[in-house]
Design a protein around this motif. Structure first.
Motif, PDB file in Angstrom:
ATOM      1  N   GLY A 140      73.890 112.905   2.926  1.00 22.06           N
ATOM      2  CA  GLY A 140      73.292 111.610   3.220  1.00 22.06           C
ATOM      3  C   GLY A 140      72.606 111.572   4.570  1.00 22.06           C
ATOM      4  O   GLY A 140      71.536 110.955   4.726  1.00 22.06           O
ATOM      5  N   VAL A 141      73.196 112.233   5.562  1.00 22.39           N
ATOM      6  CA  VAL A 141      72.605 112.277   6.894  1.00 22.39           C
ATOM      7  C   VAL A 141      71.284 113.039   6.871  1.00 22.39           C
ATOM      8  O   VAL A 141      70.379 112.773   7.667  1.00 22.39           O
ATOM      9  N   MET A 142      71.146 113.982   5.943  1.00 22.53           N
ATOM     10  CA  MET A 142      69.956 114.817   5.877  1.00 22.53           C
ATOM     11  C   MET A 142      68.745 114.112   5.264  1.00 22.53           C
ATOM     12  O   MET A 142      67.620 114.581   5.415  1.00 22.53           O
ATOM     13  N   VAL A 143      68.968 113.002   4.568  1.00 25.16           N
ATOM     14  CA  VAL A 143      67.868 112.389   3.823  1.00 25.16           C
ATOM     15  C   VAL A 143      66.685 111.998   4.715  1.00 25.16           C
ATOM     16  O   VAL A 143      65.541 112.399   4.451  1.00 25.16           O
ATOM     17  N   PRO A 144      66.875 111.207   5.795  1.00 22.71           N
ATOM     18  CA  PRO A 144      65.706 110.829   6.612  1.00 22.71           C
ATOM     19  C   PRO A 144      64.965 112.019   7.231  1.00 22.71           C
ATOM     20  O   PRO A 144      63.727 112.080   7.135  1.00 22.71           O
ATOM     21  N   PRO A 145      65.665 112.996   7.856  1.00 27.18           N
ATOM     22  CA  PRO A 145      64.906 114.116   8.416  1.00 27.18           C
ATOM     23  C   PRO A 145      64.227 114.985   7.360  1.00 27.18           C
ATOM     24  O   PRO A 145      63.148 115.534   7.608  1.00 27.18           O
ATOM     25  N   LEU A 146      64.833 115.115   6.173  1.00 29.69           N
ATOM     26  CA  LEU A 146      64.171 115.869   5.106  1.00 29.69           C
ATOM     27  C   LEU A 146      62.909 115.160   4.644  1.00 29.69           C
ATOM     28  O   LEU A 146      61.880 115.806   4.384  1.00 29.69           O
ATOM     29  N   GLU A 147      62.975 113.842   4.509  1.00 29.40           N
ATOM     30  CA  GLU A 147      61.792 113.070   4.136  1.00 29.40           C
ATOM     31  C   GLU A 147      60.666 113.280   5.138  1.00 29.40           C
ATOM     32  O   GLU A 147      59.500 113.469   4.775  1.00 29.40           O
ATOM     33  N   SER A 148      61.021 113.226   6.413  1.00 27.48           N
ATOM     34  CA  SER A 148      60.019 113.380   7.464  1.00 27.48           C
ATOM     35  C   SER A 148      59.455 114.801   7.517  1.00 27.48           C
ATOM     36  O   SER A 148      58.240 114.999   7.618  1.00 27.48           O
ATOM     37  N   TYR A 149      60.326 115.799   7.420  1.00 29.91           N
ATOM     38  CA  TYR A 149      59.909 117.186   7.583  1.00 29.91           C
ATOM     39  C   TYR A 149      59.048 117.660   6.421  1.00 29.91           C
ATOM     40  O   TYR A 149      58.037 118.354   6.622  1.00 29.91           O
ATOM     41  N   TYR A 150      59.437 117.295   5.188  1.00 31.61           N
ATOM     42  CA  TYR A 150      58.729 117.767   4.009  1.00 31.61           C
ATOM     43  C   TYR A 150      57.764 116.735   3.424  1.00 31.61           C
ATOM     44  O   TYR A 150      57.073 117.041   2.441  1.00 31.61           O
ATOM     45  N   GLY A 151      57.715 115.543   3.982  1.00 30.95           N
ATOM     46  CA  GLY A 151      56.844 114.497   3.457  1.00 30.95           C
ATOM     47  C   GLY A 151      57.243 114.042   2.072  1.00 30.95           C
ATOM     48  O   GLY A 151      56.391 113.892   1.186  1.00 30.95           O
ATOM     49  N   LEU A 152      58.525 113.791   1.856  1.00 35.39           N
ATOM     50  CA  LEU A 152      59.057 113.471   0.536  1.00 35.39           C
ATOM     51  C   LEU A 152      59.194 111.970   0.340  1.00 35.39           C
ATOM     52  O   LEU A 152      59.389 111.214   1.294  1.00 35.39           O
ATOM     53  N   SER A 153      59.121 111.543  -0.907  1.00 39.07           N
ATOM     54  CA  SER A 153      59.448 110.162  -1.260  1.00 39.07           C
ATOM     55  C   SER A 153      60.955 110.030  -1.434  1.00 39.07           C
ATOM     56  O   SER A 153      61.681 111.023  -1.493  1.00 39.07           O
ATOM     57  N   ASP A 154      61.435 108.790  -1.554  1.00 38.29           N
ATOM     58  CA  ASP A 154      62.862 108.560  -1.763  1.00 38.29           C
ATOM     59  C   ASP A 154      63.345 109.196  -3.065  1.00 38.29           C
ATOM     60  O   ASP A 154      64.463 109.726  -3.139  1.00 38.29           O
ATOM     61  N   VAL A 155      62.499 109.147  -4.100  1.00 36.55           N
ATOM     62  CA  VAL A 155      62.902 109.690  -5.397  1.00 36.55           C
ATOM     63  C   VAL A 155      63.061 111.207  -5.318  1.00 36.55           C
ATOM     64  O   VAL A 155      64.047 111.772  -5.793  1.00 36.55           O
ATOM     65  N   ARG A 156      62.095 111.871  -4.679  1.00 37.73           N
ATOM     66  CA  ARG A 156      62.176 113.330  -4.595  1.00 37.73           C
ATOM     67  C   ARG A 156      63.338 113.787  -3.721  1.00 37.73           C
ATOM     68  O   ARG A 156      64.035 114.741  -4.056  1.00 37.73           O
ATOM     69  N   VAL A 157      63.544 113.116  -2.599  1.00 40.55           N
ATOM     70  CA  VAL A 157      64.612 113.567  -1.703  1.00 40.55           C
ATOM     71  C   VAL A 157      65.986 113.304  -2.303  1.00 40.55           C
ATOM     72  O   VAL A 157      66.955 113.990  -1.976  1.00 40.55           O
ATOM     73  N   SER A 158      66.091 112.333  -3.214  1.00 41.62           N
ATOM     74  CA  SER A 158      67.386 112.030  -3.830  1.00 41.62           C
ATOM     75  C   SER A 158      67.867 113.157  -4.729  1.00 41.62           C
ATOM     76  O   SER A 158      69.032 113.188  -5.139  1.00 41.62           O
ATOM     77  N   SER A 159      66.984 114.112  -5.030  1.00 41.64           N
ATOM     78  CA  SER A 159      67.391 115.253  -5.854  1.00 41.64           C
ATOM     79  C   SER A 159      68.446 116.113  -5.162  1.00 41.64           C
ATOM     80  O   SER A 159      69.131 116.897  -5.827  1.00 41.64           O
ATOM     81  N   VAL A 160      68.612 115.970  -3.835  1.00 39.23           N
ATOM     82  CA  VAL A 160      69.667 116.733  -3.154  1.00 39.23           C
ATOM     83  C   VAL A 160      71.045 116.316  -3.659  1.00 39.23           C
ATOM     84  O   VAL A 160      71.981 117.131  -3.650  1.00 39.23           O
ATOM     85  N   PHE A 161      71.183 115.053  -4.111  1.00 36.18           N
ATOM     86  CA  PHE A 161      72.464 114.600  -4.648  1.00 36.18           C
ATOM     87  C   PHE A 161      72.671 115.090  -6.074  1.00 36.18           C
ATOM     88  O   PHE A 161      73.799 115.339  -6.496  1.00 36.18           O
ATOM     89  N   LEU A 162      71.578 115.228  -6.830  1.00 38.55           N
ATOM     90  CA  LEU A 162      71.699 115.590  -8.236  1.00 38.55           C
ATOM     91  C   LEU A 162      71.948 117.075  -8.441  1.00 38.55           C
ATOM     92  O   LEU A 162      72.500 117.466  -9.478  1.00 38.55           O
ATOM     93  N   VAL A 163      71.537 117.933  -7.501  1.00 40.65           N
ATOM     94  CA  VAL A 163      71.753 119.374  -7.699  1.00 40.65           C
ATOM     95  C   VAL A 163      73.189 119.783  -7.382  1.00 40.65           C
ATOM     96  O   VAL A 163      73.640 120.842  -7.826  1.00 40.65           O
ATOM     97  N   TRP A 164      73.921 118.943  -6.635  1.00 42.39           N
ATOM     98  CA  TRP A 164      75.270 119.327  -6.221  1.00 42.39           C
ATOM     99  C   TRP A 164      76.203 119.580  -7.406  1.00 42.39           C
ATOM    100  O   TRP A 164      76.942 120.567  -7.420  1.00 42.39           O
ATOM    101  N   PRO A 165      76.202 118.733  -8.465  1.00 37.89           N
ATOM    102  CA  PRO A 165      77.097 119.018  -9.596  1.00 37.89           C
ATOM    103  C   PRO A 165      76.757 120.296 -10.341  1.00 37.89           C
ATOM    104  O   PRO A 165      77.608 120.829 -11.063  1.00 37.89           O
ATOM    105  N   ALA A 166      75.518 120.793 -10.205  1.00 39.40           N
ATOM    106  CA  ALA A 166      75.140 122.010 -10.927  1.00 39.40           C
ATOM    107  C   ALA A 166      76.035 123.178 -10.530  1.00 39.40           C
ATOM    108  O   ALA A 166      76.430 124.002 -11.364  1.00 39.40           O
ATOM    109  N   GLY A 167      76.348 123.266  -9.238  1.00 47.24           N
ATOM    110  CA  GLY A 167      77.232 124.321  -8.778  1.00 47.24           C
ATOM    111  C   GLY A 167      78.634 124.191  -9.350  1.00 47.24           C
ATOM    112  O   GLY A 167      79.283 125.201  -9.680  1.00 47.24           O
ATOM    113  N   TYR A 168      79.113 122.959  -9.484  1.00 45.64           N
ATOM    114  CA  TYR A 168      80.443 122.741 -10.060  1.00 45.64           C
ATOM    115  C   TYR A 168      80.468 123.131 -11.535  1.00 45.64           C
ATOM    116  O   TYR A 168      81.492 123.595 -12.042  1.00 45.64           O
ATOM    117  N   LEU A 169      79.349 122.941 -12.225  1.00 50.24           N
ATOM    118  CA  LEU A 169      79.268 123.377 -13.617  1.00 50.24           C
ATOM    119  C   LEU A 169      79.416 124.893 -13.701  1.00 50.24           C
ATOM    120  O   LEU A 169      80.160 125.416 -14.529  1.00 50.24           O
TER     121      LEU A 169
END
Length: 398
Positions: A15-44
């Motif tokens: 969660g702390v990474m969201v604002p700096p990632l948006e700024s650094y990569y020029g991401l929208s809120d929808v694209r940057v939110s993918s950092v939360f969705l990839v986390w369960p993939a590793g648990y699978l």
């Protein structure tokens, strides 16, 4: 315990990474939110990998594989690659987290005074989850460092984790694992292992999966949206809002450490019911207050009550299943918990987009009620003197 501190630091700083990632990569809120969705993939992946790693290499293999993926994540992110590569690195890091989380939960759940051991283990996770955002946020806001500087810290922590775990489990090879779990041969690689097939025949596995879906989803929904709620609805300063997030995780850490002996004395079933009822009470207090300091205290007390829920679920499942199913079953239910930890906060965000962030209070209350109802669906635990392995095997074969 140190390994679970690292696990908490890795997961909580997304969660702390969201604002700096948006700024650094020029991401929208929808694209940057993918950092939360990839986390369960590793648990699978961990749910599929854990049984094989134990069978071939024992706990020593887990101690090597888990930190290795953490090192890969930290090293890759520290090099600030293109954003898709960051997502791939996060998926690999969550694979290491899933391997360690499921394996050590099963290991601790089978020990004497398991509630106390689980409390210390998951209290360490919450401690790391509380410290991680504070340290990362300080590096960004006070030190003026780029987002990837935090992963240099995690790289050092992960290397130390690898050294510590390999030393601690240096003698725990596959022979010891098979001797302890009455397994003489490696699982058949051409078909699902017997443990994987058998665990789904037990209702307790599915009940625990639903319980973790609601429980972890509630924790992540609170920690993910509390800062936004505090600033927009309670008009708290950004600093106080961030403290409320840290307070929630600190409350969880203290709850897991302090309430383990209480659970041991009262019994896991009635104790968890009391904790959930207390959590509902503090959620009502939080929802009715508009004073930022009072809300911060209420959310910390809510975290305190939620702290024992996860280890209590692990303990209950280990009492209801035979020992040879523990690793596979706990890896599966932890995976489902991580799915809830990604999907429920995402759903809350979608509702907040449509109805306003005020819906946060209602959603958290509803999730707590759902968690309580699912907990009540667990069958009663057999007496400690009963051979639970024989008891459960007879039930399955009928």
């Amino acid at each position: 315990m140190y390994s679970f501190v690292v696990l908490g630091m890795l997961a909580s700083t997304l969660g702390v990474m969201v604002p700096p990632l948006e700024s650094y990569y020029g991401l929208s809120d929808v694209r940057v939110s993918s950092v939360f969705l990839v986390w369960p993939a590793g648990y699978l992946g961990a749910a599929c990998l854990n049984g094989g790693v134990h069978a071939r290499f024992g706990q020593r293999g887990v101690a090597a594989v888990g930190p290795l993926f953490h090192v890969v994540l930290a090293a890759a992110a520290a090099s600030h690659p293109p954003f898709p590569a960051v997502l791939a690195a996060l998926a690999l890091g969550s694979l290491g987290t899933g391997v360690l989380d499921g394996s050590f939960c099963a290991w601790a759940g089978g020990m004497g005074s398991a509630n106390v051991v689980q409390g210390f283990l998951h209290g360490s996770y919450s401690a790391g989850a509380a410290v991680g955002p504070f340290l990362a946020g300080t590096m960004f806001s006070v030190g003026g460092m780029p987002w990837y500087a935090w992963y240099y810290v995690l790289l050092g922590a992960s290397i130390l984790e690898a050294i510590a775990l390999l030393f601690a489990f240096r003698t725990e090879d596959s022979a010891k694992y098979h001797a302890a779990h009455s397994q003489a041969a490696l699982p058949n690689t051409q078909s699902p292992s017997p443990a994987t097939a058998t665990m789904f025949k037990h209702p307790a596995t599915w009940i625990c999966a639903a319980y973790f879906l609601a429980c972890v989803g509630t924790e992540n929904a609170v920690s993910g949206w509390i800062v936004v709620f505090m600033t927009r609805v309670n008009h708290a300063s950004a600093y106080l809002a961030s403290l409320s997030s840290s307070g929630f995780w600190i409350g969880q850490a203290l709850g897991r450490l302090a309430l383990g002996p209480v659970t041991e004395k009262l019994g896991v079933r009635p104790a968890t019911i009391i904790y959930l009822l207390a959590a509902l009470f503090f959620e009502v207090l939080f929802a009715s207050a508009r004073v930022p300091l009072f809300s911060t205290a209420a959310i910390a007390l809510l975290g305190f009550c939620l702290g024992p829920l996860f280890p209590n679920g692990v303990f209950t499942l280990t009492r209801l299943l035979p020992r040879e199913l523990h690793v596979a079953a706990i890896s599966f239910v932890v995976l489902i918990g991580q799915v809830g930890g990604a999907l429920l906060p995402f759903a809350l965000g979608a509702l907040a987009e449509t109805l306003g962030i005020e819906v946060f209070q209602v959603v958290v209350f509803a999730q707590l009620v759902a968690t309580l109802l699912i907990w009540l669906a667990f069958p009663r635990l057999p007496p400690a003197s009963v051979n639970r392995e024989d008891r459960v095997e007879e039930t399955v074969t009928q």
